[in-house]
Scaffold this motif. Sequence first.
Motif, PDB file in Angstrom:
ATOM      1  N   MET A 288       0.853  -1.203   0.000  1.00  0.00           N
ATOM      2  CA  MET A 288       0.000   0.000   0.000  1.00  0.00           C
ATOM      3  C   MET A 288       0.885   1.249   0.000  1.00  0.00           C
ATOM      4  O   MET A 288       1.760   1.375   0.855  1.00  0.00           O
ATOM      5  N   ILE A 289       0.651   2.140  -0.964  1.00  0.00           N
ATOM      6  CA  ILE A 289       1.421   3.387  -0.989  1.00  0.00           C
ATOM      7  C   ILE A 289       0.826   4.312   0.076  1.00  0.00           C
ATOM      8  O   ILE A 289      -0.392   4.548   0.070  1.00  0.00           O
ATOM      9  N   PRO A 290       1.623   4.830   1.043  1.00  0.00           N
ATOM     10  CA  PRO A 290       1.048   5.699   2.066  1.00  0.00           C
ATOM     11  C   PRO A 290       0.447   6.950   1.423  1.00  0.00           C
ATOM     12  O   PRO A 290       1.031   7.496   0.479  1.00  0.00           O
TER      13      PRO A 290
ATOM     14  N   ASN B 163      -8.311  10.322 -12.549  1.00  0.00           N
ATOM     15  CA  ASN B 163      -7.072   9.571 -12.346  1.00  0.00           C
ATOM     16  C   ASN B 163      -7.342   8.073 -12.241  1.00  0.00           C
ATOM     17  O   ASN B 163      -8.261   7.644 -11.533  1.00  0.00           O
ATOM     18  N   GLY B 164      -6.533   7.275 -12.965  1.00  0.00           N
ATOM     19  CA  GLY B 164      -6.597   5.820 -12.852  1.00  0.00           C
ATOM     20  C   GLY B 164      -5.300   5.318 -12.237  1.00  0.00           C
ATOM     21  O   GLY B 164      -4.443   6.113 -11.842  1.00  0.00           O
ATOM     22  N   GLY B 165      -5.134   4.021 -12.175  1.00  0.00           N
ATOM     23  CA  GLY B 165      -3.857   3.467 -11.704  1.00  0.00           C
ATOM     24  C   GLY B 165      -2.798   3.659 -12.779  1.00  0.00           C
ATOM     25  O   GLY B 165      -3.106   4.042 -13.905  1.00  0.00           O
ATOM     26  N   LEU B 166      -1.545   3.371 -12.404  1.00  0.00           N
ATOM     27  CA  LEU B 166      -0.471   3.590 -13.378  1.00  0.00           C
ATOM     28  C   LEU B 166      -0.104   2.316 -14.116  1.00  0.00           C
ATOM     29  O   LEU B 166       0.708   2.346 -15.027  1.00  0.00           O
ATOM     30  N   LYS B 167      -0.706   1.187 -13.714  1.00  0.00           N
ATOM     31  CA  LYS B 167      -0.375  -0.054 -14.425  1.00  0.00           C
ATOM     32  C   LYS B 167      -1.499  -0.388 -15.392  1.00  0.00           C
ATOM     33  O   LYS B 167      -2.667  -0.401 -15.013  1.00  0.00           O
TER      34      LYS B 167
ATOM     35  N   GLU C  26     -11.406   5.045 -11.163  1.00  0.00           N
ATOM     36  CA  GLU C  26     -11.165   5.171  -9.717  1.00  0.00           C
ATOM     37  C   GLU C  26     -10.891   3.783  -9.107  1.00  0.00           C
ATOM     38  O   GLU C  26     -10.047   3.650  -8.213  1.00  0.00           O
ATOM     39  N   SER C  27     -11.566   2.765  -9.608  1.00  0.00           N
ATOM     40  CA  SER C  27     -11.306   1.409  -9.102  1.00  0.00           C
ATOM     41  C   SER C  27      -9.875   1.000  -9.435  1.00  0.00           C
ATOM     42  O   SER C  27      -9.184   0.375  -8.617  1.00  0.00           O
ATOM     43  N   SER C  28      -9.422   1.351 -10.632  1.00  0.00           N
ATOM     44  CA  SER C  28      -8.048   0.980 -10.994  1.00  0.00           C
ATOM     45  C   SER C  28      -7.044   1.807 -10.196  1.00  0.00           C
ATOM     46  O   SER C  28      -5.987   1.313  -9.799  1.00  0.00           O
ATOM     47  N   ARG C  29      -7.395   3.051  -9.872  1.00  0.00           N
ATOM     48  CA  ARG C  29      -6.497   3.875  -9.027  1.00  0.00           C
ATOM     49  C   ARG C  29      -6.359   3.253  -7.639  1.00  0.00           C
ATOM     50  O   ARG C  29      -5.257   3.083  -7.126  1.00  0.00           O
ATOM     51  N   ARG C  30      -7.522   2.894  -7.049  1.00  0.00           N
ATOM     52  CA  ARG C  30      -7.459   2.319  -5.688  1.00  0.00           C
ATOM     53  C   ARG C  30      -6.692   0.998  -5.687  1.00  0.00           C
ATOM     54  O   ARG C  30      -5.930   0.713  -4.757  1.00  0.00           O
ATOM     55  N   ALA C  31      -6.918   0.183  -6.710  1.00  0.00           N
ATOM     56  CA  ALA C  31      -6.211  -1.105  -6.775  1.00  0.00           C
ATOM     57  C   ALA C  31      -4.708  -0.864  -6.873  1.00  0.00           C
ATOM     58  O   ALA C  31      -3.909  -1.539  -6.213  1.00  0.00           O
ATOM     59  N   PHE C  32      -4.327   0.146  -7.661  1.00  0.00           N
ATOM     60  CA  PHE C  32      -2.899   0.415  -7.840  1.00  0.00           C
ATOM     61  C   PHE C  32      -2.275   0.955  -6.551  1.00  0.00           C
ATOM     62  O   PHE C  32      -1.153   0.606  -6.189  1.00  0.00           O
ATOM     63  N   VAL C  33      -3.011   1.809  -5.856  1.00  0.00           N
ATOM     64  CA  VAL C  33      -2.489   2.356  -4.593  1.00  0.00           C
ATOM     65  C   VAL C  33      -2.261   1.208  -3.599  1.00  0.00           C
ATOM     66  O   VAL C  33      -1.291   1.200  -2.841  1.00  0.00           O
ATOM     67  N   ARG C  34      -3.136   0.218  -3.624  1.00  0.00           N
ATOM     68  CA  ARG C  34      -2.988  -0.930  -2.707  1.00  0.00           C
ATOM     69  C   ARG C  34      -1.915  -1.915  -3.150  1.00  0.00           C
ATOM     70  O   ARG C  34      -1.172  -2.443  -2.347  1.00  0.00           O
ATOM     71  N   HIS C  35      -1.855  -2.183  -4.466  1.00  0.00           N
ATOM     72  CA  HIS C  35      -1.056  -3.326  -4.927  1.00  0.00           C
ATOM     73  C   HIS C  35       0.135  -2.951  -5.805  1.00  0.00           C
ATOM     74  O   HIS C  35       0.939  -3.830  -6.146  1.00  0.00           O
TER      75      HIS C  35
ATOM     76  N   ARG D 141       2.823  -2.470  -8.501  1.00  0.00           N
ATOM     77  CA  ARG D 141       3.150  -3.197  -9.732  1.00  0.00           C
ATOM     78  C   ARG D 141       2.523  -4.581  -9.802  1.00  0.00           C
ATOM     79  O   ARG D 141       2.514  -5.208 -10.852  1.00  0.00           O
ATOM     80  N   SER D 142       2.046  -5.086  -8.677  1.00  0.00           N
ATOM     81  CA  SER D 142       1.434  -6.425  -8.730  1.00  0.00           C
ATOM     82  C   SER D 142      -0.058  -6.343  -9.077  1.00  0.00           C
ATOM     83  O   SER D 142      -0.733  -7.372  -9.140  1.00  0.00           O
ATOM     84  N   THR D 143      -0.572  -5.133  -9.310  1.00  0.00           N
ATOM     85  CA  THR D 143      -2.008  -4.979  -9.615  1.00  0.00           C
ATOM     86  C   THR D 143      -2.413  -5.840 -10.808  1.00  0.00           C
ATOM     87  O   THR D 143      -1.741  -5.877 -11.840  1.00  0.00           O
ATOM     88  N   SER D 144      -3.549  -6.528 -10.655  1.00  0.00           N
ATOM     89  CA  SER D 144      -4.113  -7.271 -11.792  1.00  0.00           C
ATOM     90  C   SER D 144      -5.624  -7.060 -11.797  1.00  0.00           C
ATOM     91  O   SER D 144      -6.196  -6.498 -10.847  1.00  0.00           O
ATOM     92  N   ALA D 145      -6.273  -7.520 -12.866  1.00  0.00           N
ATOM     93  CA  ALA D 145      -7.701  -7.202 -13.056  1.00  0.00           C
ATOM     94  C   ALA D 145      -8.581  -7.608 -11.861  1.00  0.00           C
ATOM     95  O   ALA D 145      -9.470  -6.846 -11.477  1.00  0.00           O
TER      96      ALA D 145
END
Length: 322
Positions: free
Chosen positions: A1-3, A238-242, A289-298, A300-304
């Motif tokens: 999780m990114i602080p 904003n979305g996730g970066l992956k 927003e869902s992809s942003r939250r997933a990326f903040v939590r996970h 580079r390991s983020t997946s669908a």
Amino acid sequence: MIPPAALPAQLLPSIPLLPYNLLPIVPSLSPDKHKGQTGGKLLTLGSSPEYFGAGMFAASAMLRAGGDMAHVLTLTEAAGSAIRANSKGELMVFTPEACGQQTCQDLLSRMDGVCVGPGLSRSDEAHDFASFCCDVIAATPHITSIVVDADGLFAHPSQPRPPLTCFQNDPRAILTPNIVEFRRLTSRYCPSPLDSPSAPVPAAASSLLSELGVGAIVVKGRTDHIVTPTHHVECAVNGGLKRCGGLGDVLAGVTCLFATWLRSFERGGGEGGPQLHEVLYAACAVARESSRRAFVRHGRSTSAPHVVGEVGGVCEELFPPW
Ligand SMILES: NC(=O)C1=CN([C@@H]2O[C@H](COP(=O)(O)OP(=O)(O)OC[C@H]3O[C@@H](n4cnc5c(N)ncnc54)[C@H](OP(=O)(O)O)[C@@H]3O)[C@@H](O)[C@H]2O)[C@@H](O)CC1
Ligand SMILES: Nc1ncnc2c1ncn2[C@@H]1O[C@H](COP(=O)(O)OP(=O)(O)OP(=O)(O)O)[C@@H](O)[C@H]1O
């Protein structure tokens, strides 16, 4: 999780997430309603043994965003078994191999909204089956929204009748191409110079919309372009970066659900609700927003599946359950 304090600007939540009021079309929850009557009956037509995940992500997103019943209709038992084994039983999976064409046809005609294409593949067999199903969908007025995505948009000149052609001049149809799919469609259907890869997306999308006679086109990318016959809006939440595979499937599922809610509201005589472009913006915003939250939590390991797992929380904040 990114602080939270370490988040760069491009990963901060967009506030407000929705500039439009969707609440009028969000079905109220009540103990008097039975299954299917609140969130709707939804179906994804797609998946193949290679890409079984795509149909599964779209259908799961429908459910997590508030749908009551999510089905997957897929050609092969190989894909169907893979989905059954991986979806914790939350999805209802039908194949013509297991239940016959008539049952598939009956199932389709009971749906409120359908999404055609995620993971379908481009095999002749898959497209023949999809075209059979799309004829049923096109002839079923009860189905209020039809999202066409991914391989459902594939229209090779050698194909006599690609699935997409079943929905030409059908205002229920909403196309959700990525940029590659979009350029393929414009080069097939738009007059030059709008078929050129450098043509501006909004102008080319408007031209494609009128050539095909569909209700809306959402061109996905860094900025999502939403085009209807009357409006063009952009979603750059904003979305996730992956950019892991499957994010477009999530968007297709949420789009199908929200469009179905809008049409159900309108058919019920509701007034003062949002317009189609506003509802499609909401779907893009929820997916991003869902992809942003997933990326903040996970990271580079983020997946669908991580992104699908965030959809419920995002929608819960937008549409409280009481
Ligand atoms: N887990 C699963 O089951 C999943 C299954 N999925 C399913 O896979 C199927 C095929 O989908 P597809 O997009 O890979 O195929 P297609 O359109 O031929 O692309 C060909 C080439 O175009 C490019 N390219 C693609 N997208 C781009 C973009 N946005 N922006 C820029 N370039 C882009 C890229 O070229 P490259 O970068 O490799 O040079 C790519 O190789 C379809 O059924 C889909 O639903 C996915 O949903 C993911 C999860
Ligand atoms: N640069 C970006 N920044 C933020 N979000 C993006 C970016 N590019 C795409 N998206 C979002 O990711 C989602 C998927 O878009 P993409 O163009 O990858 O679709 P796709 O190729 O159909 O996806 P899939 O992998 O499911 O086939 C959309 O919700 C889109 O808004």
